[in-house]
Design an enzyme around this catalytic site. Structure first.
Site, PDB file in Angstrom:
ATOM      1  N   CYS A 179       0.408   3.188   3.514  1.00 33.80           N
ATOM      2  CA  CYS A 179       0.828   2.677   4.827  1.00 33.80           C
ATOM      3  C   CYS A 179       1.852   1.547   4.744  1.00 33.80           C
ATOM      4  O   CYS A 179       2.281   1.039   5.770  1.00 33.80           O
ATOM      5  CB  CYS A 179      -0.387   2.215   5.628  1.00 33.80           C
ATOM      6  SG  CYS A 179      -1.022   0.613   5.093  1.00 33.80           S
ATOM      7  N   CYS A 217       0.858  -1.180   0.000  1.00 27.41           N
ATOM      8  CA  CYS A 217       0.000   0.000   0.000  1.00 27.41           C
ATOM      9  C   CYS A 217       0.897   1.234   0.000  1.00 27.41           C
ATOM     10  O   CYS A 217       1.808   1.342   0.824  1.00 27.41           O
ATOM     11  CB  CYS A 217      -0.870  -0.012   1.251  1.00 27.41           C
ATOM     12  SG  CYS A 217      -1.833   1.500   1.471  1.00 27.41           S
ATOM     13  N   CYS A 254      -5.170   0.735   6.515  1.00 28.40           N
ATOM     14  CA  CYS A 254      -5.290   2.198   6.634  1.00 28.40           C
ATOM     15  C   CYS A 254      -6.556   2.748   5.991  1.00 28.40           C
ATOM     16  O   CYS A 254      -6.820   3.941   6.080  1.00 28.40           O
ATOM     17  CB  CYS A 254      -4.059   2.887   6.054  1.00 28.40           C
ATOM     18  SG  CYS A 254      -3.969   2.845   4.262  1.00 28.40           S
ATOM     19  N   CYS A 289      -8.901  -4.871  -9.826  1.00 30.31           N
ATOM     20  CA  CYS A 289      -8.474  -3.821 -10.743  1.00 30.31           C
ATOM     21  C   CYS A 289      -7.963  -2.670  -9.875  1.00 30.31           C
ATOM     22  O   CYS A 289      -8.738  -1.932  -9.284  1.00 30.31           O
ATOM     23  CB  CYS A 289      -9.686  -3.409 -11.572  1.00 30.31           C
ATOM     24  SG  CYS A 289      -9.327  -2.197 -12.829  1.00 30.31           S
TER      25      CYS A 289
HETATM   26 ZN   LIG Z   1      -2.764   1.037   3.514  1.00 28.76          ZN
END
Ligand SMILES: [Zn+2]
Length: 138
Positions: free
Chosen positions: A51, A48, A100, A122
Site C-alpha cells: 500500500c 509497505c 492495509c 525482523c
Molecule cells: Zn500496507
C-alpha cells in the site's frame, strides 16, 4: 477491524506477484539471506510494498546477521500493528502494516543486540520497497 486500504483477495492477487502475495497476504516468510534489503545500508524510507505506507527508516535499520532486514523501531508506532502469533508451536508477535493489514514480519525483544530499544523488527524484504533519500528529495 477496518484498514484504510481494504482490498479483496482477488484484488491483492492481481496487484502483487505470487511471491509478494504469499508473504504479505498469507503471512509467509522469505528464506533467510535471500531478500534484496538484508544488508542494504542505503539512506531512505521503507514503504509497505502492498500500500506504499511509510513504515521504517534506514536510521533504525541495524545489522542483526539473522538473514532478514532488521529494524529496532518502526518509523512511528501507529504505522504498524501487533498481533499475537501462536503458529509453529511458539508465541511470537506478528507485525503488520496498520494501513492495509499486510504481513511484514515479527518483532522480538530482549535479544541483547545493544540497540536503543533492544527490539528486533525482523521484516521480509519482499514486504518492503526502499525509497532512497535522494529520490525522495526530487
Ligand atoms: Zn500496507
Amino acid at each position: 477491524m477496518g484498514y484504510q486500504v481494504d482490498k479483496t483477495d482477488d484484488e491483492w492477487r492481481e496487484q502483487l506477484s505470487p511471491e509478494e502475495y504469499q508473504v504479505l497476504r498469507q503471512a509467509g516468510t522469505e528464506r533467510p539471506f535471500t531478500g534484496e534489503y538484508t544488508d542494504t545500508k542505503t539512506t531512505g524510507v521503507y514503504r509497505c510494498r502492498a500500500c506504499q505506507a511509510e513504515l521504517f527508516r534506514s536510521e533504525e535499520k541495524f545489522e542483526s546477521h539473522c538473514g532478514w532486514p532488521s529494524f529496532y523501531a518502526p518509523l512511528a508506532e501507529d504505522r504498524v500493528q501487533y498481533i499475537e502469533d501462536n503458529s509453529l508451536g511458539m508465541t511470537r508477535v506478528e507485525v503488520r502494516c496498520a494501513n492495509c493489514g499486510s504481513h511484514l514480519g515479527h518483532v522480538f525483544e530482549g535479544e541483547g543486540y545493544g540497540t536503543p530499544t533492544d527490539q528486533r523488527y525482523c521484516i521480509n524484504s519482499i514486504s518492503l520497497t526502499l525509497e532512497p533519500a535522494d529520490e525522495a528529495r526530487q
